[in-house]
Design a protein around this motif. Structure first.
Motif, PDB file in Angstrom:
ATOM      1  N   THR A   2       0.849  -1.187   0.000  1.00 12.87           N
ATOM      2  CA  THR A   2       0.000   0.000   0.000  1.00 12.87           C
ATOM      3  C   THR A   2       0.886   1.239   0.000  1.00 12.87           C
ATOM      4  OG1 THR A   2      -1.658  -1.207   1.274  1.00 12.87           O
ATOM      5  CG2 THR A   2      -1.860   1.190   1.234  1.00 12.87           C
ATOM      6  N   ARG A   3       0.722   2.051  -1.024  1.00 11.40           N
ATOM      7  CA  ARG A   3       1.527   3.271  -1.152  1.00 11.40           C
ATOM      8  C   ARG A   3       0.852   4.394  -0.366  1.00 11.40           C
ATOM      9  NH1 ARG A   3       5.112   2.720  -5.341  1.00 11.40           N
ATOM     10  NH2 ARG A   3       5.114   4.912  -5.944  1.00 11.40           N
ATOM     11  N   ILE A   4       1.571   4.895   0.632  1.00 11.07           N
ATOM     12  CA  ILE A   4       1.035   5.959   1.488  1.00 11.07           C
ATOM     13  C   ILE A   4       1.926   7.178   1.305  1.00 11.07           C
ATOM     14  CG2 ILE A   4       0.519   6.629   3.873  1.00 11.07           C
ATOM     15  CD1 ILE A   4       0.355   3.525   4.423  1.00 11.07           C
ATOM     16  N   MET A   5       1.298   8.329   1.069  1.00 10.74           N
ATOM     17  CA  MET A   5       2.075   9.542   0.814  1.00 10.74           C
ATOM     18  C   MET A   5       1.804  10.574   1.897  1.00 10.74           C
ATOM     19  SD  MET A   5       2.293  11.325  -2.899  1.00 10.74           S
ATOM     20  CE  MET A   5       3.745  12.222  -3.389  1.00 10.74           C
ATOM     21  N   VAL A   6       2.861  11.202   2.374  1.00 10.73           N
ATOM     22  CA  VAL A   6       2.738  12.295   3.333  1.00 10.73           C
ATOM     23  C   VAL A   6       3.466  13.507   2.759  1.00 10.73           C
ATOM     24  CG1 VAL A   6       2.535  10.819   5.387  1.00 10.73           C
ATOM     25  CG2 VAL A   6       4.807  11.564   4.639  1.00 10.73           C
ATOM     26  N   PHE A   7       3.038  14.672   3.213  1.00 17.25           N
ATOM     27  CA  PHE A   7       3.621  15.926   2.732  1.00 17.25           C
ATOM     28  C   PHE A   7       4.089  16.744   3.921  1.00 17.25           C
ATOM     29  CE2 PHE A   7       0.682  14.477  -0.404  1.00 17.25           C
ATOM     30  CZ  PHE A   7       1.215  14.851  -1.622  1.00 17.25           C
ATOM     31  N   ALA A  24       1.195   7.114   9.767  1.00 17.55           N
ATOM     32  CA  ALA A  24       0.895   6.953   8.343  1.00 17.55           C
ATOM     33  C   ALA A  24       1.127   5.502   7.919  1.00 17.55           C
ATOM     34  CB  ALA A  24       1.755   7.905   7.514  1.00 17.55           C
ATOM     35  N   ARG A  25       2.218   4.921   8.392  1.00 18.86           N
ATOM     36  CA  ARG A  25       2.545   3.527   8.046  1.00 18.86           C
ATOM     37  C   ARG A  25       1.503   2.561   8.604  1.00 18.86           C
ATOM     38  NH1 ARG A  25       7.621   2.879   5.975  1.00 18.86           N
ATOM     39  NH2 ARG A  25       7.463   0.650   6.236  1.00 18.86           N
ATOM     40  N   ALA A  26       0.877   2.928   9.710  1.00 19.89           N
ATOM     41  CA  ALA A  26      -0.072   2.040  10.386  1.00 19.89           C
ATOM     42  C   ALA A  26      -1.390   1.881   9.619  1.00 19.89           C
ATOM     43  CB  ALA A  26      -0.345   2.556  11.795  1.00 19.89           C
ATOM     44  N   PHE A  27      -1.578   2.654   8.553  1.00 23.49           N
ATOM     45  CA  PHE A  27      -2.815   2.538   7.780  1.00 23.49           C
ATOM     46  C   PHE A  27      -2.869   1.276   6.928  1.00 23.49           C
ATOM     47  CE2 PHE A  27      -3.707   6.834   9.008  1.00 23.49           C
ATOM     48  CZ  PHE A  27      -5.084   6.790   9.119  1.00 23.49           C
ATOM     49  N   ALA A  28      -1.762   0.576   6.833  1.00 29.27           N
ATOM     50  CA  ALA A  28      -1.750  -0.643   6.023  1.00 29.27           C
ATOM     51  C   ALA A  28      -0.767  -1.647   6.603  1.00 29.27           C
ATOM     52  CB  ALA A  28      -1.359  -0.298   4.588  1.00 29.27           C
ATOM     53  N   PRO A  29      -1.056  -2.935   6.420  1.00 28.38           N
ATOM     54  CA  PRO A  29      -0.129  -3.952   6.934  1.00 28.38           C
ATOM     55  C   PRO A  29       1.161  -4.018   6.114  1.00 28.38           C
ATOM     56  CG  PRO A  29      -1.980  -4.981   5.774  1.00 28.38           C
ATOM     57  CD  PRO A  29      -2.267  -3.511   5.826  1.00 28.38           C
ATOM     58  N   ASP A  30       1.119  -3.477   4.900  1.00 35.57           N
ATOM     59  CA  ASP A  30       2.269  -3.559   3.986  1.00 35.57           C
ATOM     60  C   ASP A  30       2.601  -2.176   3.426  1.00 35.57           C
ATOM     61  OD1 ASP A  30      -0.094  -3.229   2.662  1.00 35.57           O
ATOM     62  OD2 ASP A  30       0.371  -4.623   1.036  1.00 35.57           O
ATOM     63  N   PRO A  31       2.924  -1.216   4.312  1.00 37.85           N
ATOM     64  CA  PRO A  31       3.087   0.168   3.850  1.00 37.85           C
ATOM     65  C   PRO A  31       4.369   0.420   3.070  1.00 37.85           C
ATOM     66  CG  PRO A  31       3.718   0.007   6.141  1.00 37.85           C
ATOM     67  CD  PRO A  31       3.207  -1.355   5.738  1.00 37.85           C
ATOM     68  N   TYR A  32       4.243   1.304   2.086  1.00 33.09           N
ATOM     69  CA  TYR A  32       5.399   1.836   1.368  1.00 33.09           C
ATOM     70  C   TYR A  32       5.218   3.340   1.485  1.00 33.09           C
ATOM     71  CZ  TYR A  32       8.825   2.811  -2.280  1.00 33.09           C
ATOM     72  OH  TYR A  32       9.928   3.268  -2.973  1.00 33.09           O
ATOM     73  N   LEU A  33       6.009   3.975   2.354  1.00 35.39           N
ATOM     74  CA  LEU A  33       5.791   5.382   2.683  1.00 35.39           C
ATOM     75  C   LEU A  33       6.619   6.313   1.806  1.00 35.39           C
ATOM     76  CD1 LEU A  33       4.246   7.260   4.650  1.00 35.39           C
ATOM     77  CD2 LEU A  33       6.285   7.262   6.068  1.00 35.39           C
ATOM     78  N   ILE A  34       5.909   7.198   1.119  1.00 43.60           N
ATOM     79  CA  ILE A  34       6.543   8.201   0.265  1.00 43.60           C
ATOM     80  C   ILE A  34       6.383   9.553   0.957  1.00 43.60           C
ATOM     81  CG2 ILE A  34       6.539   9.322  -1.995  1.00 43.60           C
ATOM     82  CD1 ILE A  34       4.885   6.696  -2.887  1.00 43.60           C
ATOM     83  N   ALA A  35       7.486  10.192   1.301  1.00 42.41           N
ATOM     84  CA  ALA A  35       7.437  11.501   1.950  1.00 42.41           C
ATOM     85  C   ALA A  35       7.760  12.578   0.921  1.00 42.41           C
ATOM     86  CB  ALA A  35       8.437  11.552   3.108  1.00 42.41           C
ATOM     87  N   SER A  36       6.803  13.468   0.713  1.00 45.06           N
ATOM     88  CA  SER A  36       6.997  14.573  -0.223  1.00 45.06           C
ATOM     89  C   SER A  36       7.470  15.797   0.554  1.00 45.06           C
ATOM     90  CB  SER A  36       5.685  14.871  -0.945  1.00 45.06           C
ATOM     91  OG  SER A  36       5.854  15.970  -1.807  1.00 45.06           O
ATOM     92  N   VAL A  37       8.654  16.253   0.213  1.00 40.66           N
ATOM     93  CA  VAL A  37       9.277  17.380   0.912  1.00 40.66           C
ATOM     94  C   VAL A  37       8.965  18.670   0.143  1.00 40.66           C
ATOM     95  CG1 VAL A  37      11.505  18.331   1.638  1.00 40.66           C
ATOM     96  CG2 VAL A  37      11.113  15.852   1.746  1.00 40.66           C
ATOM     97  N   VAL A  72      10.820  12.401  -1.800  1.00 43.75           N
ATOM     98  CA  VAL A  72      10.788  13.096  -3.093  1.00 43.75           C
ATOM     99  C   VAL A  72      10.536  14.579  -2.852  1.00 43.75           C
ATOM    100  CG1 VAL A  72       9.969  11.070  -4.365  1.00 43.75           C
ATOM    101  CG2 VAL A  72       8.299  12.653  -3.389  1.00 43.75           C
ATOM    102  N   LEU A  73      10.969  15.411  -3.793  1.00 38.89           N
ATOM    103  CA  LEU A  73      10.668  16.840  -3.703  1.00 38.89           C
ATOM    104  C   LEU A  73       9.295  17.083  -4.324  1.00 38.89           C
ATOM    105  CD1 LEU A  73      14.005  18.620  -4.653  1.00 38.89           C
ATOM    106  CD2 LEU A  73      12.861  18.643  -2.434  1.00 38.89           C
ATOM    107  N   GLY A  74       8.519  17.955  -3.696  1.00 40.68           N
ATOM    108  CA  GLY A  74       7.195  18.285  -4.203  1.00 40.68           C
ATOM    109  C   GLY A  74       7.274  19.153  -5.446  1.00 40.68           C
ATOM    110  N   ASP A  75       6.096  19.476  -5.972  1.00 42.38           N
ATOM    111  CA  ASP A  75       6.014  20.373  -7.120  1.00 42.38           C
ATOM    112  C   ASP A  75       6.180  21.810  -6.652  1.00 42.38           C
ATOM    113  OD1 ASP A  75       5.553  18.486  -9.093  1.00 42.38           O
ATOM    114  OD2 ASP A  75       3.381  18.580  -8.911  1.00 42.38           O
TER     115      ASP A  75
END
Length: 137
Positions: A2-7, A24-37, A72-75
């Protein structure tokens, strides 16, 4: 997976951010956390001041965190293309994230044909761990 994104700005990483990532990771048993800076110019525009650390430094600090799988860097303008590129299943917003982006996020995601779910995280001791408070000590 599960791809979870935070900003965030992530100007200084503190226990509040660590908790934010964990929640954020706790929202899914298999989290893949993407942090947008957030980009420097966006932070300046939204907060009325430049961040203490440059965007490349903040990106490196977040990427070094074990809780974030990808940083990752945001837009610089808007956010839908950025979100579309990373295809998150869930976007987790901090308890204190408000403003133009947040108010219309679900509507914009729908318009873009994205099925991303938006969730709101709980505060973690905001009286202690809020970057704006920590900066003034």
């Amino acid at each position: 997976m599960t791809r979870i994104m935070v900003f965030g700005t992530f100007d200084m990483i503190h226990k509040g951010h660590e908790n934010f990532f964990k929640q954020a990771r706790a929202f899914a048993p298999d989290p893949y956390l993407i942090a947008s800076v957030a980009r420097d110019e966006v932070v300046t525009r939204l907060k009325g001041r430049r961040p203490q650390h440059r965007e490349d430094e903040r990106l490196t600090m977040v990427a070094a965190r074990l809780l974030a799988d990808k940083a990752v860097l945001g837009d610089t303008v808007g956010y839908i293309e950025h979100i579309r590129a990373h295809k998150p299943d869930v976007i987790a917003l901090g308890y204190d994230q408000h403003g133009e982006y947040v108010e219309h996020l679900e509507e914009e995601l729908q318009k873009a044909g994205l099925k991303t779910r938006v969730v709101r995280l709980k505060p973690y001791r905001p009286e202690l761990y809020k970057t704006s408070k920590l900066n003034h000590h």
